[in-house]
Design a protein around this motif. Structure first.
Motif, PDB file in Angstrom:
ATOM      1  N   UNK A 166      -2.456  -4.735  -4.695  1.00 10.73           N
ATOM      2  CA  UNK A 166      -2.299  -3.300  -4.418  1.00 10.73           C
ATOM      3  C   UNK A 166      -3.300  -2.793  -3.396  1.00 10.73           C
ATOM      4  N   UNK A 167      -4.170  -3.666  -2.884  1.00 11.75           N
ATOM      5  CA  UNK A 167      -5.161  -3.262  -1.897  1.00 11.75           C
ATOM      6  C   UNK A 167      -6.262  -2.385  -2.463  1.00 11.75           C
ATOM      7  N   UNK A 168      -6.428  -2.421  -3.787  1.00 10.68           N
ATOM      8  CA  UNK A 168      -7.483  -1.632  -4.423  1.00 10.68           C
ATOM      9  C   UNK A 168      -7.067  -0.248  -4.874  1.00 10.68           C
ATOM     10  N   UNK A 169      -5.822   0.118  -4.623  1.00 14.37           N
ATOM     11  CA  UNK A 169      -5.367   1.469  -5.011  1.00 14.37           C
ATOM     12  C   UNK A 169      -4.961   1.541  -6.479  1.00 14.37           C
ATOM     13  N   UNK A 188       2.178   1.485 -11.614  1.00 11.46           N
ATOM     14  CA  UNK A 188       0.867   0.878 -11.824  1.00 11.46           C
ATOM     15  C   UNK A 188       0.932  -0.601 -11.447  1.00 11.46           C
ATOM     16  N   UNK A 189      -0.100  -1.067 -10.784  1.00 14.14           N
ATOM     17  CA  UNK A 189      -0.159  -2.471 -10.365  1.00 14.14           C
ATOM     18  C   UNK A 189      -0.294  -3.374 -11.591  1.00 14.14           C
ATOM     19  N   UNK A 190       0.581  -4.357 -11.684  1.00 21.39           N
ATOM     20  CA  UNK A 190       0.540  -5.271 -12.825  1.00 21.39           C
ATOM     21  C   UNK A 190      -0.639  -6.241 -12.739  1.00 21.39           C
ATOM     22  N   UNK A 191      -1.053  -6.572 -11.535  1.00 24.56           N
ATOM     23  CA  UNK A 191      -2.104  -7.579 -11.358  1.00 24.56           C
ATOM     24  C   UNK A 191      -3.459  -7.104 -11.855  1.00 24.56           C
ATOM     25  N   UNK A 192      -3.788  -5.840 -11.557  1.00 21.88           N
ATOM     26  CA  UNK A 192      -5.110  -5.320 -11.934  1.00 21.88           C
ATOM     27  C   UNK A 192      -5.049  -4.282 -13.038  1.00 21.88           C
ATOM     28  N   UNK A 193      -3.843  -3.956 -13.499  1.00 21.29           N
ATOM     29  CA  UNK A 193      -3.702  -2.958 -14.553  1.00 21.29           C
ATOM     30  C   UNK A 193      -4.048  -1.552 -14.117  1.00 21.29           C
ATOM     31  N   UNK A 195      -6.627  -0.719 -12.149  1.00 21.72           N
ATOM     32  CA  UNK A 195      -8.057  -0.540 -11.858  1.00 21.72           C
ATOM     33  C   UNK A 195      -8.375  -0.739 -10.389  1.00 21.72           C
ATOM     34  N   UNK A 196      -7.549  -1.484  -9.671  1.00 20.24           N
ATOM     35  CA  UNK A 196      -7.811  -1.777  -8.268  1.00 20.24           C
ATOM     36  C   UNK A 196      -8.784  -2.914  -8.065  1.00 20.24           C
ATOM     37  N   UNK A 197      -9.276  -3.483  -9.174  1.00 21.11           N
ATOM     38  CA  UNK A 197     -10.254  -4.566  -9.102  1.00 21.11           C
ATOM     39  C   UNK A 197      -9.798  -5.749  -9.956  1.00 21.11           C
ATOM     40  N   UNK A 198     -10.126  -6.946  -9.479  1.00 20.54           N
ATOM     41  CA  UNK A 198      -9.879  -8.146 -10.266  1.00 20.54           C
ATOM     42  C   UNK A 198     -11.173  -8.959 -10.299  1.00 20.54           C
ATOM     43  N   UNK A 199     -11.428  -9.650 -11.386  1.00 25.81           N
ATOM     44  CA  UNK A 199     -12.704 -10.367 -11.501  1.00 25.81           C
ATOM     45  C   UNK A 199     -12.758 -11.614 -10.623  1.00 25.81           C
ATOM     46  N   UNK A 200     -13.958 -11.863 -10.066  1.00 21.05           N
ATOM     47  CA  UNK A 200     -14.164 -13.106  -9.317  1.00 21.05           C
ATOM     48  C   UNK A 200     -14.100 -14.297 -10.267  1.00 21.05           C
TER      49      UNK A 200
END
Length: 353
Positions: A166-169, A188-193, A195-200
């Motif tokens: 989602x590019x952080x949005x 809502x983005x499924x990948x980050x739920x 939040x716009x952030x994903x853990x390293x």
């Protein structure tokens, strides 16, 4: 003055449903706000189509110059308050889909933050707990935020990356085609739920999900005066979801019956059996309350059967005060009479009693 819906769509009063549909499509494409058109004009042609594409509403409009169906259609004939949000359908068009990307213009669908599932449980309470209130704790297996990562999904001490999906949005924009052209919806983005952030690096406990199913102890406060079958709502104590808010927990309370007391509103009611002689001459009895305190209750002379004695302030506690204790006097009769008792009753009979 009532609007001329036929003139608004540019069709004859004898126009077929297909002609009305074609006229609406043409005008909608021209006046759509997302295409630089006039919003007021677009609403007007949509209102006209909503009436003329519905056989019943069209008959009412042709006969009376207005419609009576639809809950809220007045002389203008249409109500936009629920447009789109309720999945309103006019003729063969489903406007909940067509106007899904219009934002607040028609109350269309918006990308909403994720929310966890509501859950419900049943608990049993004693009559004393229901009357006086109590604190309980229950152990529930449910989806909760991970204690290790705090719900972030990241390994402790590691950074978070911007979500590439989602590019952080936290939102995904999707474009789809309809009879009125291309429309964009947001979810809502499924990948980050969201939040716009994903853990390293993912949390090993929850595998990056931020939530996991585990047992959790929940404190429940039973309010004084709760009735059997009532529900207690605990906001945010339902199941958790990554990037969103937790659902609610609903607790249904089953109250055990009491051998002596019953509850009527904020009052407590009990039956007090007294002997016939005590009902005639009066007496004093000790009554043990729900909180196990003992009070003296005076039964006045010549008390009638089913007479109710009121002891104020000994009922259920409430925010505005306390209920009363209502004591229903019941007169008990002996199973057998001795010769002496028969003689005494005969003398009472002679006295006219």
């Amino acid at each position: 003055m009532a609007k001329d819906y036929y003139a608004i769509l540019g069709v004859d009063k004898k126009a077929s449903k297909d002609d009305i549909k074609k006229a609406f499509r043409k005008l909608a494409q021209k006046h759509h706000p997302d295409k630089g058109g006039d919003e007021a004009k677009f609403k007007e042609i949509t209102e006209a189509y909503a009436i003329l594409s519905d056989d019943k509403k069209r008959r009412e409009y042709d006969s009376y110059g207005r419609t009576f169906a639809g809950g809220g259609a007045g002389p203008g004939g249409f109500d936009f308050s629920n447009f789109g949000a309720q999945g309103a359908q006019f003729g063969e068009f489903d406007f909940s889909d067509i106007f899904g990307g219009f934002g607040d213009m028609f109350g269309g669908r918006q990308a909403r933050a994720a929310r966890g599932r509501d859950i419900s449980i049943d608990i049993e309470a004693t009559f004393k707990e229901a009357v006086l209130g109590a604190k309980r704790s229950v152990l529930i297996a449910k989806v909760s935020a991970c204690n290790v990562c705090g719900g972030s999904g990241a390994k402790k001490g590691t950074a978070m990356d911007t979500c590439s999906t989602c590019g952080g949005s936290g939102r995904i924009h999707e474009t789809r085609n309809s009879i009125l052209g291309a429309f964009t919806t947001v979810r809502v983005c499924d990948a980050c739920g969201g939040t716009g952030k994903i853990p390293k690096e993912r949390c090993e406990e929850c595998r990056g999900q931020g939530v996991l199913r585990r047992e959790e102890e929940i404190a429940i406060e039973i309010p004084a005066g709760i009735d059997n079958g009532e529900m207690i709502r605990l906001p945010g104590q339902g199941e958790a979801v990554k990037g969103g808010t937790s659902g609610d927990l609903y607790v249904k309370v089953h109250v055990k019956p009491h051998p002596v007391f019953r509850k009527e509103g904020m009052n407590l009611v009990m039956d007090l059996p007294v002997k016939m002689t005590d009902a005639l001459l009066g007496t004093t009895v000790n009554v043990t309350l729900v909180d196990e305190k003992v009070i003296e209750v005076k039964v006045p002379p010549l008390s009638k059967a089913e007479e109710v004695l009121r002891v104020r302030g000994k009922g259920v506690a409430a925010a505005h005060g306390k209920g009363d204790l209502l004591i229903r006097v019941t007169v008990t009769l002996p199973k057998k009479l001795s010769s002496r008792a028969k003689k005494a009753i005969s003398e009472l009979k002679d006295e006219g009693l």
